[in-house]
Design a protein around this motif. Structure first.
Motif, PDB file in Angstrom:
ATOM      1  N   ILE A 170       0.845  -1.200   0.000  1.00 58.67           N
ATOM      2  CA  ILE A 170       0.000   0.000   0.000  1.00 58.67           C
ATOM      3  C   ILE A 170       0.878   1.248   0.000  1.00 58.67           C
ATOM      4  O   ILE A 170       0.642   2.190  -0.730  1.00 58.67           O
ATOM      5  CB  ILE A 170      -0.948   0.004   1.220  1.00 58.67           C
ATOM      6  N   VAL A 171       1.910   1.237   0.841  1.00 54.14           N
ATOM      7  CA  VAL A 171       2.879   2.329   0.900  1.00 54.14           C
ATOM      8  C   VAL A 171       4.236   1.728   0.563  1.00 54.14           C
ATOM      9  O   VAL A 171       4.672   0.787   1.235  1.00 54.14           O
ATOM     10  CB  VAL A 171       2.900   2.978   2.305  1.00 54.14           C
ATOM     11  N   ALA A 172       4.891   2.243  -0.440  1.00 52.23           N
ATOM     12  CA  ALA A 172       6.147   1.655  -0.920  1.00 52.23           C
ATOM     13  C   ALA A 172       7.201   1.533   0.170  1.00 52.23           C
ATOM     14  O   ALA A 172       8.020   0.619   0.141  1.00 52.23           O
ATOM     15  CB  ALA A 172       6.695   2.469  -2.085  1.00 52.23           C
ATOM     16  N   THR A 173       7.181   2.419   1.153  1.00 54.25           N
ATOM     17  CA  THR A 173       8.212   2.415   2.189  1.00 54.25           C
ATOM     18  C   THR A 173       7.822   1.629   3.441  1.00 54.25           C
ATOM     19  O   THR A 173       8.591   1.605   4.401  1.00 54.25           O
ATOM     20  CB  THR A 173       8.556   3.862   2.605  1.00 54.25           C
ATOM     21  N   GLN A 174       6.652   0.973   3.441  1.00 54.91           N
ATOM     22  CA  GLN A 174       6.269   0.217   4.639  1.00 54.91           C
ATOM     23  C   GLN A 174       7.228  -0.946   4.841  1.00 54.91           C
ATOM     24  O   GLN A 174       7.759  -1.511   3.881  1.00 54.91           O
ATOM     25  CB  GLN A 174       4.819  -0.261   4.550  1.00 54.91           C
ATOM     26  N   ALA A 175       7.454  -1.296   6.094  1.00 53.56           N
ATOM     27  CA  ALA A 175       8.460  -2.304   6.438  1.00 53.56           C
ATOM     28  C   ALA A 175       8.066  -3.720   6.015  1.00 53.56           C
ATOM     29  O   ALA A 175       8.922  -4.503   5.609  1.00 53.56           O
ATOM     30  CB  ALA A 175       8.729  -2.272   7.938  1.00 53.56           C
ATOM     31  N   LEU A 176       6.796  -4.054   6.116  1.00 59.84           N
ATOM     32  CA  LEU A 176       6.333  -5.414   5.829  1.00 59.84           C
ATOM     33  C   LEU A 176       5.603  -5.483   4.494  1.00 59.84           C
ATOM     34  O   LEU A 176       5.206  -4.456   3.936  1.00 59.84           O
ATOM     35  CB  LEU A 176       5.430  -5.903   6.964  1.00 59.84           C
ATOM     36  N   ALA A 177       5.406  -6.690   4.009  1.00 57.68           N
ATOM     37  CA  ALA A 177       4.764  -6.893   2.709  1.00 57.68           C
ATOM     38  C   ALA A 177       3.270  -6.584   2.719  1.00 57.68           C
ATOM     39  O   ALA A 177       2.685  -6.303   1.677  1.00 57.68           O
ATOM     40  CB  ALA A 177       4.985  -8.330   2.244  1.00 57.68           C
ATOM     41  N   PHE A 178       2.650  -6.654   3.885  1.00 56.29           N
ATOM     42  CA  PHE A 178       1.221  -6.350   4.010  1.00 56.29           C
ATOM     43  C   PHE A 178       1.053  -5.156   4.918  1.00 56.29           C
ATOM     44  O   PHE A 178       1.856  -4.972   5.828  1.00 56.29           O
ATOM     45  CB  PHE A 178       0.476  -7.561   4.588  1.00 56.29           C
ATOM     46  N   PRO A 179       0.016  -4.345   4.698  1.00 54.71           N
ATOM     47  CA  PRO A 179      -1.058  -4.511   3.726  1.00 54.71           C
ATOM     48  C   PRO A 179      -0.568  -4.269   2.307  1.00 54.71           C
ATOM     49  O   PRO A 179       0.391  -3.554   2.078  1.00 54.71           O
ATOM     50  CB  PRO A 179      -2.082  -3.461   4.149  1.00 54.71           C
ATOM     51  N   ARG A 180      -1.269  -4.913   1.370  1.00 53.64           N
ATOM     52  CA  ARG A 180      -0.940  -4.761  -0.045  1.00 53.64           C
ATOM     53  C   ARG A 180      -2.229  -4.802  -0.851  1.00 53.64           C
ATOM     54  O   ARG A 180      -3.246  -5.265  -0.369  1.00 53.64           O
ATOM     55  CB  ARG A 180       0.065  -5.795  -0.516  1.00 53.64           C
ATOM     56  N   THR A 181      -2.154  -4.320  -2.045  1.00 54.64           N
ATOM     57  CA  THR A 181      -3.315  -4.323  -2.914  1.00 54.64           C
ATOM     58  C   THR A 181      -3.048  -5.193  -4.133  1.00 54.64           C
ATOM     59  O   THR A 181      -1.916  -5.244  -4.626  1.00 54.64           O
ATOM     60  CB  THR A 181      -3.730  -2.897  -3.351  1.00 54.64           C
ATOM     61  N   LEU A 182      -4.072  -5.886  -4.561  1.00 49.49           N
ATOM     62  CA  LEU A 182      -3.987  -6.696  -5.772  1.00 49.49           C
ATOM     63  C   LEU A 182      -4.574  -5.947  -6.958  1.00 49.49           C
ATOM     64  O   LEU A 182      -4.368  -6.345  -8.097  1.00 49.49           O
ATOM     65  CB  LEU A 182      -4.746  -8.014  -5.583  1.00 49.49           C
ATOM     66  N   GLN A 183      -5.304  -4.890  -6.681  1.00 49.68           N
ATOM     67  CA  GLN A 183      -6.028  -4.194  -7.743  1.00 49.68           C
ATOM     68  C   GLN A 183      -5.435  -2.827  -7.999  1.00 49.68           C
ATOM     69  O   GLN A 183      -5.025  -2.131  -7.091  1.00 49.68           O
ATOM     70  CB  GLN A 183      -7.491  -4.010  -7.343  1.00 49.68           C
ATOM     71  N   GLU A 184      -5.413  -2.485  -9.259  1.00 51.06           N
ATOM     72  CA  GLU A 184      -5.113  -1.122  -9.650  1.00 51.06           C
ATOM     73  C   GLU A 184      -6.232  -0.685 -10.570  1.00 51.06           C
ATOM     74  O   GLU A 184      -6.397  -1.240 -11.646  1.00 51.06           O
ATOM     75  CB  GLU A 184      -3.771  -1.031 -10.383  1.00 51.06           C
ATOM     76  N   LYS A 185      -7.022   0.233 -10.095  1.00 49.40           N
ATOM     77  CA  LYS A 185      -8.074   0.780 -10.940  1.00 49.40           C
ATOM     78  C   LYS A 185      -7.520   2.065 -11.525  1.00 49.40           C
ATOM     79  O   LYS A 185      -7.346   3.049 -10.832  1.00 49.40           O
ATOM     80  CB  LYS A 185      -9.335   1.018 -10.125  1.00 49.40           C
ATOM     81  N   CYS A 186      -7.218   1.998 -12.789  1.00 46.80           N
ATOM     82  CA  CYS A 186      -6.548   3.113 -13.438  1.00 46.80           C
ATOM     83  C   CYS A 186      -7.557   4.066 -14.072  1.00 46.80           C
ATOM     84  O   CYS A 186      -8.643   3.665 -14.483  1.00 46.80           O
ATOM     85  CB  CYS A 186      -5.598   2.598 -14.507  1.00 46.80           C
ATOM     86  N   HIS A 187      -7.153   5.302 -14.164  1.00 48.23           N
ATOM     87  CA  HIS A 187      -7.959   6.299 -14.844  1.00 48.23           C
ATOM     88  C   HIS A 187      -7.905   6.034 -16.334  1.00 48.23           C
ATOM     89  O   HIS A 187      -6.851   5.714 -16.888  1.00 48.23           O
ATOM     90  CB  HIS A 187      -7.431   7.699 -14.522  1.00 48.23           C
ATOM     91  N   ARG A 188      -9.033   6.191 -16.978  1.00 51.29           N
ATOM     92  CA  ARG A 188      -9.139   5.857 -18.400  1.00 51.29           C
ATOM     93  C   ARG A 188      -8.158   6.649 -19.261  1.00 51.29           C
ATOM     94  O   ARG A 188      -7.591   6.125 -20.206  1.00 51.29           O
ATOM     95  CB  ARG A 188     -10.568   6.117 -18.850  1.00 51.29           C
ATOM     96  N   TYR A 189      -7.932   7.917 -18.954  1.00 52.55           N
ATOM     97  CA  TYR A 189      -7.090   8.759 -19.806  1.00 52.55           C
ATOM     98  C   TYR A 189      -5.704   9.018 -19.232  1.00 52.55           C
ATOM     99  O   TYR A 189      -4.769   9.269 -19.965  1.00 52.55           O
ATOM    100  CB  TYR A 189      -7.783  10.104 -20.070  1.00 52.55           C
ATOM    101  N   PHE A 190      -5.578   8.957 -17.906  1.00 57.75           N
ATOM    102  CA  PHE A 190      -4.319   9.342 -17.292  1.00 57.75           C
ATOM    103  C   PHE A 190      -3.440   8.180 -16.863  1.00 57.75           C
ATOM    104  O   PHE A 190      -2.358   8.370 -16.354  1.00 57.75           O
ATOM    105  CB  PHE A 190      -4.581  10.255 -16.085  1.00 57.75           C
ATOM    106  N   GLY A 191      -3.909   6.952 -17.032  1.00 57.49           N
ATOM    107  CA  GLY A 191      -3.094   5.787 -16.724  1.00 57.49           C
ATOM    108  C   GLY A 191      -3.052   5.448 -15.250  1.00 57.49           C
ATOM    109  O   GLY A 191      -3.887   5.888 -14.470  1.00 57.49           O
ATOM    110  N   CYS A 192      -2.050   4.671 -14.864  1.00 55.86           N
ATOM    111  CA  CYS A 192      -1.931   4.131 -13.509  1.00 55.86           C
ATOM    112  C   CYS A 192      -0.797   4.797 -12.758  1.00 55.86           C
ATOM    113  O   CYS A 192       0.197   4.168 -12.443  1.00 55.86           O
ATOM    114  CB  CYS A 192      -1.688   2.624 -13.560  1.00 55.86           C
ATOM    115  N   PHE A 193      -0.904   6.066 -12.484  1.00 51.71           N
ATOM    116  CA  PHE A 193       0.152   6.722 -11.730  1.00 51.71           C
ATOM    117  C   PHE A 193       0.051   6.406 -10.253  1.00 51.71           C
ATOM    118  O   PHE A 193       1.030   6.094  -9.611  1.00 51.71           O
ATOM    119  CB  PHE A 193       0.105   8.240 -11.958  1.00 51.71           C
ATOM    120  N   GLU A 194      -1.108   6.479  -9.695  1.00 50.60           N
ATOM    121  CA  GLU A 194      -1.343   6.155  -8.293  1.00 50.60           C
ATOM    122  C   GLU A 194      -2.472   5.138  -8.235  1.00 50.60           C
ATOM    123  O   GLU A 194      -3.557   5.403  -8.743  1.00 50.60           O
ATOM    124  CB  GLU A 194      -1.737   7.394  -7.489  1.00 50.60           C
ATOM    125  N   PRO A 195      -2.233   3.970  -7.671  1.00 50.21           N
ATOM    126  CA  PRO A 195      -3.327   3.005  -7.604  1.00 50.21           C
ATOM    127  C   PRO A 195      -4.436   3.494  -6.666  1.00 50.21           C
ATOM    128  O   PRO A 195      -4.161   4.168  -5.679  1.00 50.21           O
ATOM    129  CB  PRO A 195      -2.662   1.748  -7.044  1.00 50.21           C
TER     130      PRO A 195
END
Length: 184
Positions: free
Chosen positions: A63-88
């Motif tokens: 969820i946060v790139a700098t978090q110490a552990l592997a979880f929490p994590r997300t399996l989904q990225e809902k991207c904006h139709r025109y702007f892509g996947c900059f922030e999940p």
């Protein structure tokens, strides 16, 4: 040194002890092994269980790139139709450590406790077998006894799933992966 949730453990010592009390029969050898340990030893096993889980090839991203552990994590990225996947866009249920991960940590710590209680006699045998496998030995015979190895000990794999209990792998199956999504 006490456990730090989110840094070296997903559960507290109290949560792990409660898990053992509520999920294991009094006759279960894992329960006896767990209860025979001191609190500092239990904390070490919980840290080791966390490390074992975090070393797995997991799908998704933290969820946060700098978090110490592997979880929490997300399996989904809902991207904006025109702007892509900059922030999940992170679904709210992904922003906490899933109960399956906490249960998996407890199960693995209990398995480690059981392994410790039987380790003295089995350790030498396991180390000898592992050394043979690292040397590329696939089978050997001694009198009427023979053993054949699957090749898993030769370095031809990325992760040894045999080091985790089947219940842990089952609990974490949703997140196990290691591949890449192909996007167009």
């Amino acid at each position: 040194m006490a456990l730090t949730i989110g840094t070296d453990s997903y559960v507290t010592l109290e949560e792990a002890t409660q898990y053992a009390e509520s999920h294991l029969l009094s006759s279960d050898p894992r329960k006896a092994a767990w209860e025979s340990l001191t609190d500092p030893d239990k904390e070490v096993l919980l840290r080791n269980a966390t490390s074992a889980i975090d070393s797995l090839p997991l799908r998704g991203r933290k969820i946060v790139a700098t978090q110490a552990l592997a979880f929490p994590r997300t399996l989904q990225e809902k991207c904006h139709r025109y702007f892509g996947c900059f922030e999940p866009i992170v679904p709210e249920e992904d922003s906490v450590v899933p109960s399956e991960v906490k249960r998996a940590q407890c199960e693995q710590a209990l398995q480690f406790a059981l392994s410790l209680s039987t380790a003295a006699s089995a350790f030498a045998d396991a180390e000898a077998r592992a050394a043979l496998q690292r040397q590329g030995v696939t089978s050997f015979s001694l009198g009427d006894l023979s053993e054949t190895y699957s090749g898993m000990g030769t370095g031809s794999y990325l992760y040894d799933y045999n080091s985790l209990s089947t219940s842990v792998l089952s609990l974490l199956s949703k997140w196990l992966g290691g591949g890449y999504d192909i996007c167009r």
